[in-house]
Scaffold this active site. Structure first.
Site, PDB file in Angstrom:
ATOM      1  CD  GLN A 186      -0.356   1.494  18.650  1.00 31.82           C
ATOM      2  OE1 GLN A 186       0.530   1.499  19.476  1.00 31.82           O
ATOM      3  NE2 GLN A 186      -1.300   0.567  18.642  1.00 31.82           N
TER       4      GLN A 186
ATOM      5  CD  GLU B  59      -2.258  10.348  35.488  1.00 28.82           C
ATOM      6  OE1 GLU B  59      -2.729  10.089  34.370  1.00 28.82           O
ATOM      7  OE2 GLU B  59      -1.863  11.476  35.820  1.00 28.82           O
TER       8      GLU B  59
ATOM      9  NE  ARG C 293       3.477  -9.793  18.438  1.00 29.61           N
ATOM     10  CZ  ARG C 293       3.305 -10.098  17.169  1.00 29.61           C
ATOM     11  NH1 ARG C 293       2.230 -10.749  16.801  1.00 29.61           N
ATOM     12  NH2 ARG C 293       4.204  -9.782  16.263  1.00 29.61           N
TER      13      ARG C 293
ATOM     14  N   GLY D  52       5.481  -6.829   9.822  1.00 25.17           N
ATOM     15  CA  GLY D  52       4.628  -5.659  10.063  1.00 25.17           C
ATOM     16  C   GLY D  52       5.254  -4.422   9.438  1.00 25.17           C
TER      17      GLY D  52
ATOM     18  CG  ASN E  65      -6.314  13.926  32.861  1.00 27.16           C
ATOM     19  OD1 ASN E  65      -5.346  13.289  33.245  1.00 27.16           O
ATOM     20  ND2 ASN E  65      -6.212  15.148  32.372  1.00 27.16           N
TER      21      ASN E  65
ATOM     22  NE  ARG F  96     -17.183   5.268  28.839  1.00 29.69           N
ATOM     23  CZ  ARG F  96     -17.916   5.162  29.956  1.00 29.69           C
ATOM     24  NH1 ARG F  96     -17.455   4.473  30.989  1.00 29.69           N
ATOM     25  NH2 ARG F  96     -19.093   5.738  30.039  1.00 29.69           N
TER      26      ARG F  96
ATOM     27  CB  ILE G 221       6.020   0.498  15.237  1.00 29.48           C
ATOM     28  CG1 ILE G 221       5.154  -0.736  15.532  1.00 29.48           C
ATOM     29  CG2 ILE G 221       5.674   1.133  13.899  1.00 29.48           C
ATOM     30  CD1 ILE G 221       3.713  -0.382  15.870  1.00 29.48           C
ATOM     31  CG  ASP G 222       6.969  -4.202  17.885  1.00 32.83           C
ATOM     32  OD1 ASP G 222       5.989  -3.437  18.005  1.00 32.83           O
ATOM     33  OD2 ASP G 222       6.866  -5.380  17.482  1.00 32.83           O
TER      34      ASP G 222
ATOM     35  CD  GLU H 135       0.287  -5.971  20.699  1.00 31.20           C
ATOM     36  OE1 GLU H 135      -0.826  -6.310  20.277  1.00 31.20           O
ATOM     37  OE2 GLU H 135       1.270  -5.773  19.956  1.00 31.20           O
TER      38      GLU H 135
HETATM   39  O1  F6P Z   1       5.724  -6.348  14.882  1.00 30.45           O
HETATM   40  C1  F6P Z   1       5.048  -5.166  14.762  1.00 30.45           C
HETATM   41  C2  F6P Z   1       3.660  -5.262  15.262  1.00 30.45           C
HETATM   42  O2  F6P Z   1       3.053  -4.045  14.927  1.00 30.45           O
HETATM   43  C3  F6P Z   1       3.468  -5.565  16.747  1.00 30.45           C
HETATM   44  O3  F6P Z   1       3.638  -4.471  17.612  1.00 30.45           O
HETATM   45  C4  F6P Z   1       2.065  -6.109  16.790  1.00 30.45           C
HETATM   46  O4  F6P Z   1       1.868  -6.920  17.897  1.00 30.45           O
HETATM   47  C5  F6P Z   1       1.991  -6.877  15.506  1.00 30.45           C
HETATM   48  O5  F6P Z   1       2.916  -6.283  14.623  1.00 30.45           O
HETATM   49  C6  F6P Z   1       0.627  -6.917  14.870  1.00 30.45           C
HETATM   50  O6  F6P Z   1       0.710  -7.740  13.747  1.00 30.45           O
HETATM   51  P1  F6P Z   1      -0.421  -7.917  12.654  1.00 30.45           P
HETATM   52  O7  F6P Z   1      -0.319  -6.766  11.719  1.00 30.45           O
HETATM   53  O8  F6P Z   1      -0.070  -9.188  11.994  1.00 30.45           O
HETATM   54  O9  F6P Z   1      -1.721  -7.914  13.359  1.00 30.45           O
END
Ligand code: F6P
Length: 319
Positions: free
Chosen positions: A252, A188, A172, A11, A216, A244, A127-128, A223
């Site tokens: 991101q 919150e 993830r 990624g 709010n 919502r 980014i994780d 995820e």
């Molecule tokens: O590993 C970085 C990441 O952005 C994760 O946070 C996310 O779950 C995953 O890649 C999404 O991967 P893809 O771009 O293959 O959908």
């Protein structure tokens, strides 16, 4: 060492271009030929490799994504694929590699080094922020700023309509983005894989806050912890006011890198090339106590990065 290669894998993350620029320019300044490998390990296998120079990395620092492009390369998981990759490197006289990417990419670098002896220096770009021993990975700061900006905007409309919003962010295995963005926006709650959530307690707190006049309500969900849709369904049934969802998704991962990410990427890029020149074999750059250092990649990968759960407590106390 006369020639090295650089690739971005997995990624993408903002700041990868600044790292490529630093690797190319610091390498060239030190008398090396520097080759850019396209589409991560796939380009290594296919021979999509081109020599780079000072000019080929001009004006890329501020660009999101990666000019070398990226992939999650299935073929590199096979011995045959890695053999092809090693042959391509040998053909071009490339004696060392810089791999910019996350956990999967660094794992590939260790396997490749062990099989073919090619020195490989990793740079954590994801980014994780789930790589052990480094305080930050390239792209995390930009991602957090993107998420914070999005949540602030959602807060505006949440307040106008007196609604609850469930915001799903990436992560993830790690709740880093969810927790840090929740703290930075005064949300919150953060629902993260590291801490089980009690939705009854959360709903009771939200109802209490509403009674006190809060208009709010923002809940940030990683995820890997839950689906925003499920949380919204369960929470709205308990609190009884409109809810919502918003899935921030791949925005991101995009955008021009922040100053922090540009500096981190630049410092790590330089350190990675220096490590190859110093004869390091299989290390990764890390940011530790403000300094850029290198550490054995296998050691990094064998350690699970722990989220600082005292920050979770703080988020609960302050929200
Ligand atoms: O590993 C970085 C990441 O952005 C994760 O946070 C996310 O779950 C995953 O890649 C999404 O991967 P893809 O771009 O293959 O959908």
């Amino acid at each position: 060492m006369k020639a090295i290669g650089v690739l971005t894998s997995g990624g993408d993350s903002p700041g990868m271009n600044a790292a490529i620029r630093a690797v190319v320019r610091y390498g060239v300044k030190n008398g090396l030929r520097v080759f850019g490998i396209e589409r991560g390990y796939c380009g290594l296998i296919d021979g999509a490799i081109k020599e780079m120079n000072f000019a080929s990395v001009a004006g890329i620092m501020e660009k999101g994504g990666t000019i070398l492009r990226s992939s999650r390369c299935g073929e590199f998981l096979t011995k045959e694929g890695r053999e092809k990759a090693a042959k391509n490197l040998a053909m071009l006289g490339i004696e060392g590699l810089v791999v910019i990417g996350g956990e999967g990419s660094l794992t590939g670098s260790v396997v490749f080094h062990k099989e073919f002896g090619v020195p490989v220096v990793g740079i954590p770009g994801t980014i994780d922020n789930d790589i052990a021993y480094t305080d930050m990975c390239i792209g995390v700061d930009t991602c957090l700023n993107t998420v914070v900006d999005a949540i602030q905007k959602l807060k505006d409309t949440a307040t106008s309509h007196e609604r609850a919003f469930i915001v799903e962010v990436m992560g993830r295995e790690s709740g880093y983005i969810a927790l840090m963005s929740a703290i930075a926006t005064g949300s919150e709650a953060a629902i993260i894989p590291e801490v089980p959530v009690n939705l009854d307690q959360l709903a009771a707190r939200l109802l209490e806050e509403r009674k006190r006049g809060k208009l709010n309500c923002i809940i940030v969900v990683a995820e890997g912890a839950a689906k925003a849709e499920d949380v919204a369904r369960k929470i709205s049934a308990k609190i009884g006011y409109e809810t919502r969802i918003s899935l921030l998704g791949h925005i991101q991962r995009g955008g021009s890198p922040t100053a922090f990410d540009r500096l981190l990427a630049t410092r790590m890029g330089v350190r990675a090339v220096q490590a190859l020149l110093d004869g390091e074999k299989c290390v990764t750059t890390v940011l530790s106590a403000g300094k850029i250092e290198v550490m054995d990649t296998e050691k990094i990968l064998s350690t699970k990065k722990q989220l600082d759960l005292s920050l979770y407590e703080i988020s609960m106390i302050l929200s």
